[in-house]
Design a protein around this motif. Structure first.
Motif, short mmCIF file in Angstrom:
data_model
loop_
_atom_site.label_atom_id
_atom_site.label_comp_id
_atom_site.label_asym_id
_atom_site.label_seq_id
_atom_site.Cartn_x
_atom_site.Cartn_y
_atom_site.Cartn_z
N GLY A 135 0.83 -1.19 0.00
CA GLY A 135 0.00 0.00 0.00
C GLY A 135 0.86 1.24 0.00
N PRO A 136 0.25 2.42 -0.04
CA PRO A 136 1.01 3.67 -0.11
C PRO A 136 2.06 3.82 0.99
N SER A 137 1.73 3.41 2.21
CA SER A 137 2.68 3.60 3.31
C SER A 137 3.92 2.73 3.17
N ALA A 138 3.82 1.66 2.38
CA ALA A 138 4.96 0.76 2.21
C ALA A 138 5.83 1.13 1.01
N VAL A 139 5.31 1.98 0.12
CA VAL A 139 6.05 2.35 -1.09
C VAL A 139 7.04 3.46 -0.77
N PRO A 140 8.31 3.30 -1.13
CA PRO A 140 9.28 4.36 -0.84
C PRO A 140 9.01 5.63 -1.65
N VAL A 141 9.41 6.75 -1.10
CA VAL A 141 9.33 8.02 -1.82
C VAL A 141 10.62 8.17 -2.63
N VAL A 142 10.51 8.09 -3.95
CA VAL A 142 11.68 8.13 -4.83
C VAL A 142 11.78 9.51 -5.47
N THR A 143 12.77 10.29 -5.06
CA THR A 143 12.99 11.61 -5.63
C THR A 143 14.38 11.74 -6.26
N ASP A 144 15.30 10.86 -5.89
CA ASP A 144 16.65 10.90 -6.42
C ASP A 144 16.66 10.37 -7.85
N LEU A 145 17.25 11.11 -8.78
CA LEU A 145 17.20 10.73 -10.19
C LEU A 145 17.96 9.44 -10.47
N ALA A 146 19.10 9.26 -9.84
CA ALA A 146 19.88 8.04 -10.05
C ALA A 146 19.12 6.83 -9.52
N ASP A 147 18.49 6.99 -8.37
CA ASP A 147 17.70 5.91 -7.79
C ASP A 147 16.53 5.56 -8.71
N ALA A 148 15.88 6.59 -9.24
CA ALA A 148 14.74 6.36 -10.14
C ALA A 148 15.17 5.63 -11.41
N ARG A 149 16.31 6.01 -11.97
CA ARG A 149 16.78 5.36 -13.19
C ARG A 149 17.13 3.89 -12.94
N SER A 150 17.61 3.59 -11.74
CA SER A 150 18.02 2.22 -11.45
C SER A 150 16.83 1.29 -11.21
N ARG A 151 15.68 1.85 -10.86
CA ARG A 151 14.47 1.04 -10.64
C ARG A 151 13.24 1.85 -11.06
N PRO A 152 13.04 1.97 -12.36
CA PRO A 152 11.97 2.83 -12.88
C PRO A 152 10.57 2.40 -12.45
N GLU A 153 10.33 1.07 -12.32
CA GLU A 153 8.99 0.63 -11.91
C GLU A 153 8.69 1.08 -10.48
N VAL A 154 9.69 1.06 -9.61
CA VAL A 154 9.49 1.54 -8.24
C VAL A 154 9.25 3.04 -8.25
N ALA A 155 9.94 3.75 -9.15
CA ALA A 155 9.74 5.20 -9.26
C ALA A 155 8.31 5.53 -9.66
N VAL A 156 7.76 4.76 -10.60
CA VAL A 156 6.37 4.98 -11.02
C VAL A 156 5.41 4.60 -9.90
N LEU A 157 5.70 3.50 -9.21
CA LEU A 157 4.89 3.13 -8.04
C LEU A 157 4.88 4.28 -7.02
N SER A 158 6.03 4.92 -6.86
CA SER A 158 6.14 6.02 -5.90
C SER A 158 5.21 7.17 -6.28
N VAL A 159 5.11 7.49 -7.57
CA VAL A 159 4.18 8.54 -8.01
C VAL A 159 2.74 8.12 -7.73
N MET A 160 2.42 6.87 -8.05
CA MET A 160 1.06 6.40 -7.85
C MET A 160 0.66 6.44 -6.38
N ALA A 161 1.64 6.18 -5.51
CA ALA A 161 1.35 6.15 -4.07
C ALA A 161 1.39 7.53 -3.43
N HIS A 162 2.30 8.39 -3.90
CA HIS A 162 2.56 9.65 -3.20
C HIS A 162 2.39 10.89 -4.09
#
Length: 209
Positions: A135-162
């Motif tokens: 759920g939203p509380s379990a999804v990390p907040v991804v704002t770092d560009l390098a982190d987002a590039r390394s795991r794009p699906e998690v980055a998109v999940l982060s937008v959907m959650a937060h």
């Protein structure tokens, strides 16, 4: 008809099958066996269960043989039928692949996450299904560009959650930066999902950039 958010959640796991294992292990602290391959398997379980049942997605982890079947369900609302459908999905995949099975529910709504996490009592003596819930509380907040590039699906999940939060615009920019390096199909999907997950002010600011 499935909503765009429902389908987008499933596409994240389809596009990167290992994501289901990573979420279970790294985000939810579940014991995940060693595996060398993660692949999407047919979600139609009618040949196993004697009534029509179709899970949203089945991810199979293998280490030379099946070691864990993960039933992934995207859940955006309360559905009392899931109390009966979810256990049947797990019985079906366990019988098909002759391995352990677990349920991973993904949702963008914290109230639905709480509802989905409720144990399902299947009967005596201690037969209980305990879903894993992203759920939203379990999804990390991804704002770092390098982190987002390394795991794009998690980055998109982060937008959907937060995406509705104060950090929504920054999260969206990180996700779109990550999407820019992907294949066209994933780019198109993520470029649709990211703006739709933001509040109106953040969406306008994104359009102006």
């Amino acid at each position: 008809m499935p909503s765009m958010i429902h389908e987008a959640l499933l596409h994240l796991f389809r596009n990167r099958p290992a994501l289901a294992a990573e979420v279970l292990r790294d985000t939810l602290g579940a014991p995940v066996p060693r595996f060398t391959e993660a692949r999407i398997e047919p979600a139609d379980l009618t040949e196993i269960v004697p009534v029509e049942h179709r899970a949203d997605l089945v991810v199979l982890l293998l280490d030379g043989r099946p070691v864990l079947a993960i039933v992934v369900e995207a859940q955006l609302g309360r559905d009392p039928d899931k109390e009966y459908a979810w256990p049947s999905y797990l019985v079906g995949v366990r019988a098909r692949y002759r391995c352990r099975a677990c349920l991973l529910v993904a949702t963008t709504d914290q109230a639905i996450a709480t509802w989905s996490a409720e144990p399902i009592d299947l009967g005596p003596p201690d037969w209980v299904l305990r879903p894993y819930v992203l759920g939203p509380s379990a999804v990390p907040v991804v704002t770092d560009l390098a982190d987002a590039r390394s795991r794009p699906e998690v980055a998109v999940l982060s937008v959907m959650a937060h995406g509705q939060s104060a950090a929504g615009l920054t999260i969206a920019i990180a996700a779109l930066t990550a999407a820019a390096g992907l294949d066209r199909e994933r780019q198109d999907l993520y470029l649709d999902v990211v703006p739709s997950s933001l509040n109106e002010a953040a969406r306008r600011s994104l359009e102006e950039k």
